[in-house]
Design an enzyme around this catalytic site. Sequence first.
Site, PDB file in Angstrom:
ATOM      1  NE  ARG A   1     -13.578 -40.020  -4.917  1.00  0.00           N
ATOM      2  CZ  ARG A   1     -12.922 -40.796  -3.877  1.00  0.00           C
ATOM      3  NH1 ARG A   1     -13.055 -40.444  -2.559  1.00  0.00           N
ATOM      4  NH2 ARG A   1     -12.110 -41.780  -3.989  1.00  0.00           N
TER       5      ARG A   1
ATOM      6  CE  LYS B   1     -15.633 -34.221  15.144  1.00  0.00           C
ATOM      7  NZ  LYS B   1     -16.528 -33.485  15.963  1.00  0.00           N
ATOM      8  CE  LYS B   2     -16.671 -34.746   1.936  1.00  0.00           C
ATOM      9  NZ  LYS B   2     -15.765 -35.974   1.546  1.00  0.00           N
ATOM     10  CG  ASP B   3     -13.051 -38.771   4.537  1.00  0.00           C
ATOM     11  OD1 ASP B   3     -14.011 -39.368   3.763  1.00  0.00           O
ATOM     12  OD2 ASP B   3     -12.289 -37.997   4.357  1.00  0.00           O
TER      13      ASP B   3
ATOM     14  N   GLY C   1      -9.691 -27.458   3.214  1.00  0.00           N
ATOM     15  CA  GLY C   1      -9.911 -28.671   4.648  1.00  0.00           C
ATOM     16  C   GLY C   1      -8.720 -29.144   4.869  1.00  0.00           C
ATOM     17  CG  HIS C   2      -6.300 -31.771   2.267  1.00  0.00           C
ATOM     18  ND1 HIS C   2      -6.686 -31.582   1.171  1.00  0.00           N
ATOM     19  CD2 HIS C   2      -6.584 -33.070   2.424  1.00  0.00           C
ATOM     20  CE1 HIS C   2      -7.186 -32.730   0.394  1.00  0.00           C
ATOM     21  NE2 HIS C   2      -6.983 -33.703   1.448  1.00  0.00           N
TER      22      HIS C   2
ATOM     23  N   GLY D   1      -3.722 -36.093  -1.280  1.00  0.00           N
ATOM     24  CA  GLY D   1      -3.037 -34.983  -1.875  1.00  0.00           C
ATOM     25  C   GLY D   1      -4.435 -33.868  -2.767  1.00  0.00           C
TER      26      GLY D   1
ATOM     27  CB  SER E   1     -14.533 -33.595  -1.127  1.00  0.00           C
ATOM     28  OG  SER E   1     -14.476 -34.881  -1.969  1.00  0.00           O
TER      29      SER E   1
HETATM   30  O1  PAF Z   1      -8.624 -39.633   3.587  1.00  0.00           O
HETATM   31  C1  PAF Z   1      -7.774 -40.088   3.078  1.00  0.00           C
HETATM   32  O2  PAF Z   1      -7.449 -39.085   2.371  1.00  0.00           O
HETATM   33  C2  PAF Z   1      -7.322 -41.330   3.013  1.00  0.00           C
HETATM   34  O3  PAF Z   1      -8.189 -42.319   2.999  1.00  0.00           O
HETATM   35  C3  PAF Z   1      -5.846 -41.691   3.814  1.00  0.00           C
HETATM   36  C4  PAF Z   1      -6.434 -41.456   5.436  1.00  0.00           C
HETATM   37  C5  PAF Z   1      -5.014 -40.677   3.652  1.00  0.00           C
HETATM   38  C6  PAF Z   1      -5.670 -43.146   3.747  1.00  0.00           C
HETATM   39  O4  PAF Z   1      -5.241 -42.998   2.400  1.00  0.00           O
END
Ligand code: PAF
Length: 276
Positions: free
Chosen positions: A185, A146-148, A32-33, A27, A183
């Site tokens: 954050r 790919k950010k993560d 990006g989302h 959330g 992000s």
């Molecule tokens: O990247 C995220 O937001 C979380 O790590 C995920 C993949 C939703 C798992 O909780």
Amino acid sequence: MNVIHSVAELRAALRGQDRIAFVPTMGNLHAGHLALMQTARAHGDPVVASIFVNPLQFGANEDFDRYPRTLHDDIATLRAHNVVDTLFAPTVAEMYPEPQGFRVQPPGDLGDILEGEFRPGFFSGVATVVLKLFSCVQPRVAVFGKKDYQQWRVVHAMCRQFSLPTEIVAGETTREPDGLAMSSRNRYLDAAERAEAPRLYRELCALRDRIRAGGGDFPALEARAANALAAAGWQPEYVAIRRQTDLDRPGDEQAPLVALAAARLGTTRLIDNVEI
Ligand code: PAF
């Protein structure tokens, strides 16, 4: 858009669908989302997203309690952009009705390095909730940013090793105009930190350019980037040049590389990466 809070209702709503494209999130949605959801749209139908702040992936001293929870605004954003057909937003009690004794344990050479070294248990928490979410949603395709980067590799390897029927698609990182990776954050940053934050991406780009220009002493290049961050007031945790496929240290072979970094700016921990 259908908003569903229980696993039973979700299963009922998705019964018979075999082309589901899924985007799991925590959330506090940003552009990006939304880009990941557009990617999902190109790979399947219906598009299902989840919003769940997963306690299993936060360490005892991490930001689980202060992690931004903005479900009301997120639903409005998703409705305005019309990118998702079904939103699954369970409570912690719905996802974990009993203590989660069974966990997915990623192999150490993927899960205990880089992010896993500084966030012990993080990838076990991620892999466990992703497996549970996949079991609830049963997607044909799932999109990870790919950010993560390491998270994407861990989930990809989990699906392969468990023979899961879900194809993992990677979404490119969405950046602010000054280069800062989007992000949730970022909202922890004060104005001065926000102005400083794009340095992380700039240092990774400079590192990439040095490698492209023939720089082959990777430990020296990693140290140079980490020192530049430290000199600007950051607390770098790692700057690492790794193979894209397994995040192992590159040998002499010509493997595609990625430079990854994590650093604290004030109390905020930021991560980023650049493919080379
Ligand atoms: O990247 C995220 O937001 C979380 O790590 C995920 C993949 C939703 C798992 O909780």
